[in-house]
Design a protein around this motif. Structure first.
Motif, short mmCIF file in Angstrom:
data_model
loop_
_atom_site.label_atom_id
_atom_site.label_comp_id
_atom_site.label_asym_id
_atom_site.label_seq_id
_atom_site.Cartn_x
_atom_site.Cartn_y
_atom_site.Cartn_z
N ARG A 6 0.84 -1.19 0.00
CA ARG A 6 0.00 0.00 0.00
C ARG A 6 0.88 1.25 0.00
O ARG A 6 1.73 1.44 0.88
CB ARG A 6 -0.91 -0.01 1.24
CG ARG A 6 -1.57 1.33 1.56
CD ARG A 6 -2.80 1.59 0.75
NE ARG A 6 -3.36 2.90 1.01
CZ ARG A 6 -4.14 3.21 2.06
NH1 ARG A 6 -4.43 2.29 2.96
NH2 ARG A 6 -4.63 4.43 2.19
N ARG B 29 -9.62 -7.79 -5.71
CA ARG B 29 -9.56 -7.21 -4.37
C ARG B 29 -10.81 -7.59 -3.60
O ARG B 29 -11.93 -7.45 -4.12
CB ARG B 29 -9.43 -5.70 -4.43
CG ARG B 29 -9.29 -5.08 -3.05
CD ARG B 29 -9.92 -3.71 -2.89
NE ARG B 29 -9.80 -2.83 -4.02
CZ ARG B 29 -10.83 -2.15 -4.50
NH1 ARG B 29 -12.04 -2.32 -3.99
NH2 ARG B 29 -10.68 -1.33 -5.51
N LEU C 196 -7.36 2.74 -5.03
CA LEU C 196 -8.43 2.49 -4.07
C LEU C 196 -9.50 3.58 -4.16
O LEU C 196 -9.18 4.76 -4.37
CB LEU C 196 -7.87 2.44 -2.65
CG LEU C 196 -6.86 1.33 -2.36
CD1 LEU C 196 -6.32 1.48 -0.94
CD2 LEU C 196 -7.49 -0.04 -2.55
N LEU D 131 -11.99 3.59 0.92
CA LEU D 131 -10.95 2.67 1.41
C LEU D 131 -9.65 3.38 1.71
O LEU D 131 -8.67 2.75 2.13
CB LEU D 131 -10.70 1.56 0.39
CG LEU D 131 -11.86 0.58 0.17
CD1 LEU D 131 -11.46 -0.48 -0.84
CD2 LEU D 131 -12.27 -0.07 1.49
N THR D 132 -9.59 4.70 1.53
CA THR D 132 -8.37 5.45 1.81
C THR D 132 -8.51 6.37 3.01
O THR D 132 -7.66 7.23 3.26
CB THR D 132 -7.96 6.30 0.59
OG1 THR D 132 -9.02 7.19 0.25
CG2 THR D 132 -7.64 5.41 -0.61
N LEU E 53 -7.51 -5.77 3.41
CA LEU E 53 -7.82 -6.02 2.00
C LEU E 53 -7.04 -7.24 1.54
O LEU E 53 -5.83 -7.34 1.78
CB LEU E 53 -7.46 -4.81 1.13
CG LEU E 53 -8.05 -3.46 1.55
CD1 LEU E 53 -7.52 -2.37 0.63
CD2 LEU E 53 -9.57 -3.51 1.53
N GLY F 239 -6.17 -1.10 4.21
CA GLY F 239 -6.94 0.06 3.79
C GLY F 239 -7.05 1.05 4.93
O GLY F 239 -6.50 0.85 6.01
#
Length: 341
Positions: A60, A91, A145, A149-150, A157, A181
């Motif tokens: 990430r 995902r 994303l 999800l951020t 995830l 996430g």
């Protein structure tokens, strides 16, 4: 006369029998040398598959997750894969970590977003990226994303990869790899570099409040890439010229990329670090990002900020030597030593 005719007939018969016997012997040897044919093999389906040894990983960085793996060279039948194949990256949100998003979208959204339990066997759904990949090569795909999800608390995830042949068939998805996430650290800002006598000084705007009052600070990770080699002339026989040549030879032995890290274990963000391993006369490019340790779903993971713009600096030995220190006057007799001769 009768005896001669009988002898001739017997000789012809012997030659014929000898020829037939030889042919029979060769035929029998040929039959003995042939193995019995096995059962017929089914036609190959030409299915590419992601094996366990392919090293699937997920990282990430800011608002994206980069999934990497090695695409195999052979199909499940052991045949070489010809041409490019299509890779699909899926995902899925795992367990309770998907709860807030699933609740916001309704129960019908669960089949689209792929809310699952870790380790559950299922088809690869919620495809978020498709890329053509070369057999036998290191491969990667990026998942941008969505906004939900951020931000917010960390959530787990799960990512899997499947390969498809020209007919769109697949041998199934890879095992799961995980990324975090939720909120990611802020990017490193005002990143700059300058040469110094002790190496290369790297500075940025410190994170406010980090490491104070029990607030755990994000570590800063830096990557250094060698972008040039020391320039020196063979005709330059000065002390500086020889120093540059030695530095250039030393730079050839160092790795092209190294990682530096600052501000670990909740320490306050000092806003800088010194790369003391930099070689004089060598040019380097640096990038930086913040790293936050998070725990979600019983897993210790990392969330990284977006990568800073690169800065380039050349470490040059342009600094004067240190002033002598600790000089002591020693009394002696006049005329002593070589000066008196």
């Amino acid at each position: 006369m009768q005896i001669s005719i009988k002898m001739a007939a017997w000789g012809r018969a012997r030659n014929i029998c000898g020829l037939n016997g030889a042919m029979a012997l060769v035929f029998s040897v040929a039959l003995a040398g042939c193995a019995s044919p096995g059962p017929p093999l089914p036609p190959s389906l030409n299915l590419p598959e992601i094996p366990v040894a392919s090293g699937v990983s997920a990282v990430r960085t800011g608002a994206t997750v980069t999934v990497r793996w090695t695409t195999p060279e052979r199909t499940t039948d052991g045949l070489l894969i010809k041409g490019m194949v299509e890779a699909e990256v899926c995902r899925e949100m795992v367990g309770a970590a998907a709860g807030p998003v699933a609740a916001a979208r309704g129960a019908a959204a669960q089949s689209v977003t792929g809310v699952v339990t870790a380790g559950e066997s299922r088809p690869c759904s919620a495809v978020v990226a498709k890329v053509p990949v070369q057999p036998g090569a290191a491969s990667e795909a990026m998942d941008t994303l969505p906004a939900e999800l951020t931000s917010g608390p960390p959530r787990l995830l799960a990512y899997r990869v499947q390969l498809k042949n020209a007919a769109g068939r697949t041998a199934g998805a890879s095992g799961e790899v995980f990324a975090a996430g939720g909120d990611a650290p802020g990017a490193v800002t005002n990143f700059r570099a300058r040469g110094a006598k002790v190496g290369v000084v790297l500075q940025w705007t410190a994170e406010k409040g980090a490491g104070k009052g029990g607030v755990s600070g994000d570590a800063v990770e830096l990557e250094r890439t060698t972008v040039g080699q020391a320039e020196s002339s063979r005709k330059d026989t000065s002390v500086k010229g020889r120093t540059d040549q030695i530095a250039g030879l030393a730079a050839l032995k160092e790795p092209s990329e190294i990682r530096l890290r600052a501000g670990e274990n909740g320490a306050a963000d000092a806003g800088g670090v010194v790369d003391r391993s930099a070689q004089m006369g060598q040019a380097y490019s640096y990038t930086a990002w913040r790293v936050r340790e998070v725990q979600v779903g019983g897993r210790q993971m990392e969330a990284r900020s977006a990568v800073s713009p690169a800065v380039t600096v050349k470490a040059e030995d342009i600094f004067p030597p240190d002033a002598p220190a600790g000089l002591v006057a020693v009394p002696g007799l006049a005329g002593e030593g070589a000066a008196a001769r």
